[in-house]
Scaffold this motif. Structure first.
Motif, PDB file in Angstrom:
ATOM      1  N   GLY A  32       7.500  27.134  44.588  1.00 47.79           N
ATOM      2  CA  GLY A  32       6.877  27.037  43.271  1.00 47.79           C
ATOM      3  C   GLY A  32       5.650  26.150  43.193  1.00 47.79           C
ATOM      4  N   THR A  33       5.296  25.467  44.286  1.00 45.59           N
ATOM      5  CA  THR A  33       4.147  24.569  44.303  1.00 45.59           C
ATOM      6  C   THR A  33       3.012  25.188  45.111  1.00 45.59           C
ATOM      7  N   MET A  34       1.817  25.238  44.506  1.00 45.50           N
ATOM      8  CA  MET A  34       0.650  25.748  45.235  1.00 45.50           C
ATOM      9  C   MET A  34       0.380  24.835  46.425  1.00 45.50           C
ATOM     10  N   THR A  35       0.204  25.420  47.603  1.00 48.23           N
ATOM     11  CA  THR A  35      -0.044  24.633  48.807  1.00 48.23           C
ATOM     12  C   THR A  35      -1.172  25.229  49.623  1.00 48.23           C
ATOM     13  N   VAL A  36      -1.690  24.439  50.510  1.00 46.00           N
ATOM     14  CA  VAL A  36      -2.709  24.800  51.485  1.00 46.00           C
ATOM     15  C   VAL A  36      -3.942  25.385  50.791  1.00 46.00           C
ATOM     16  N   LEU A  37      -4.448  26.510  51.240  1.00 44.67           N
ATOM     17  CA  LEU A  37      -5.702  27.096  50.750  1.00 44.67           C
ATOM     18  C   LEU A  37      -5.452  28.182  49.718  1.00 44.67           C
ATOM     19  N   TRP A  38      -6.185  28.087  48.591  1.00 45.32           N
ATOM     20  CA  TRP A  38      -6.210  29.141  47.578  1.00 45.32           C
ATOM     21  C   TRP A  38      -7.646  29.588  47.406  1.00 45.32           C
ATOM     22  N   LYS A  39      -7.838  30.893  47.215  1.00 44.60           N
ATOM     23  CA  LYS A  39      -9.167  31.471  46.987  1.00 44.60           C
ATOM     24  C   LYS A  39      -9.188  32.083  45.589  1.00 44.60           C
ATOM     25  N   PHE A  40     -10.306  31.883  44.890  1.00 45.71           N
ATOM     26  CA  PHE A  40     -10.488  32.373  43.527  1.00 45.71           C
ATOM     27  C   PHE A  40     -11.715  33.281  43.496  1.00 45.71           C
ATOM     28  N   TYR A  41     -11.618  34.412  42.764  1.00 50.52           N
ATOM     29  CA  TYR A  41     -12.652  35.434  42.740  1.00 50.52           C
ATOM     30  C   TYR A  41     -13.105  35.733  41.323  1.00 50.52           C
ATOM     31  N   ASP A  42     -14.328  36.250  41.186  1.00 52.07           N
ATOM     32  CA  ASP A  42     -14.809  36.676  39.871  1.00 52.07           C
ATOM     33  C   ASP A  42     -14.332  38.093  39.579  1.00 52.07           C
ATOM     34  N   ALA A  43     -14.743  38.644  38.439  1.00 55.57           N
ATOM     35  CA  ALA A  43     -14.301  39.975  38.016  1.00 55.57           C
ATOM     36  C   ALA A  43     -14.790  41.088  38.935  1.00 55.57           C
ATOM     37  N   ASP A  44     -15.827  40.809  39.737  1.00 56.71           N
ATOM     38  CA  ASP A  44     -16.332  41.802  40.687  1.00 56.71           C
ATOM     39  C   ASP A  44     -15.700  41.666  42.064  1.00 56.71           C
ATOM     40  N   GLY A  45     -14.786  40.719  42.212  1.00 52.20           N
ATOM     41  CA  GLY A  45     -14.131  40.514  43.498  1.00 52.20           C
ATOM     42  C   GLY A  45     -14.905  39.623  44.458  1.00 52.20           C
ATOM     43  N   GLU A  46     -15.953  38.965  43.952  1.00 53.82           N
ATOM     44  CA  GLU A  46     -16.748  38.056  44.782  1.00 53.82           C
ATOM     45  C   GLU A  46     -16.106  36.668  44.776  1.00 53.82           C
ATOM     46  N   LEU A  47     -16.062  36.047  45.934  1.00 53.82           N
ATOM     47  CA  LEU A  47     -15.459  34.726  46.062  1.00 53.82           C
ATOM     48  C   LEU A  47     -16.218  33.698  45.226  1.00 53.82           C
ATOM     49  N   LEU A  48     -15.486  32.956  44.401  1.00 52.30           N
ATOM     50  CA  LEU A  48     -16.070  31.894  43.572  1.00 52.30           C
ATOM     51  C   LEU A  48     -15.820  30.514  44.162  1.00 52.30           C
ATOM     52  N   ALA A  49     -14.580  30.302  44.618  1.00 49.36           N
ATOM     53  CA  ALA A  49     -14.211  28.965  45.066  1.00 49.36           C
ATOM     54  C   ALA A  49     -13.015  29.014  46.004  1.00 49.36           C
ATOM     55  N   ARG A  50     -12.912  27.947  46.793  1.00 49.67           N
ATOM     56  CA  ARG A  50     -11.745  27.703  47.628  1.00 49.67           C
ATOM     57  C   ARG A  50     -11.210  26.330  47.233  1.00 49.67           C
ATOM     58  N   GLN A  51      -9.892  26.228  47.140  1.00 47.25           N
ATOM     59  CA  GLN A  51      -9.287  24.927  46.859  1.00 47.25           C
ATOM     60  C   GLN A  51      -8.134  24.712  47.824  1.00 47.25           C
ATOM     61  N   TRP A  52      -8.050  23.470  48.327  1.00 53.22           N
ATOM     62  CA  TRP A  52      -6.979  23.093  49.228  1.00 53.22           C
ATOM     63  C   TRP A  52      -6.030  22.167  48.474  1.00 53.22           C
ATOM     64  N   TYR A  53      -4.751  22.399  48.650  1.00 49.43           N
ATOM     65  CA  TYR A  53      -3.712  21.646  47.954  1.00 49.43           C
ATOM     66  C   TYR A  53      -2.826  20.912  48.955  1.00 49.43           C
ATOM     67  N   ASP A  54      -2.343  19.726  48.531  1.00 48.91           N
ATOM     68  CA  ASP A  54      -1.401  18.995  49.377  1.00 48.91           C
ATOM     69  C   ASP A  54       0.015  19.513  49.112  1.00 48.91           C
ATOM     70  N   ASP A  55       1.008  18.906  49.738  1.00 52.36           N
ATOM     71  CA  ASP A  55       2.397  19.357  49.604  1.00 52.36           C
ATOM     72  C   ASP A  55       2.960  19.165  48.205  1.00 52.36           C
ATOM     73  N   ASN A  56       2.286  18.352  47.375  1.00 53.86           N
ATOM     74  CA  ASN A  56       2.734  18.120  45.997  1.00 53.86           C
ATOM     75  C   ASN A  56       2.005  19.012  44.988  1.00 53.86           C
ATOM     76  N   GLY A  57       1.129  19.891  45.469  1.00 49.66           N
ATOM     77  CA  GLY A  57       0.392  20.788  44.586  1.00 49.66           C
ATOM     78  C   GLY A  57      -0.856  20.171  43.986  1.00 49.66           C
TER      79      GLY A  57
END
Length: 71
Positions: A32-57
């Motif tokens: 249930g906790t976001m971990t490691v690398l997450w990728k976020f995209y715009d409405a056209d499917g183009e990459l907007l951002a990458r975020q890295w999370y620790d073990d606590n989210g």
């Protein structure tokens, strides 16, 4: 969305918004906790951002993608 649950919480790799392209994102959960690398995209499917999370989210690093200007 695509993903699995373990004990009623998201766990493992998840992918959201594939059909509607609305709030597209992908990454992994650990019980249930976001971990490691997450990728976020715009409405056209183009990459907007990458975020890295620790073990606590908690976000430990963010990298935003610069969009190229259309001519």
């Amino acid at each position: 969305m695509i993903g699995n649950y373990d004990g009623g919480e998201p766990d493992g790799y998840w992918k959201y918004g594939m059909m509607s392209h609305y709030q597209m994102r992908e990454g992994s959960y650990n019980k249930g906790t976001m971990t490691v690398l997450w990728k976020f995209y715009d409405a056209d499917g183009e990459l907007l951002a990458r975020q890295w999370y620790d073990d606590n989210g908690e976000v430990i690093k963010s990298k935003f993608v610069k969009k190229k200007k259309k001519k």
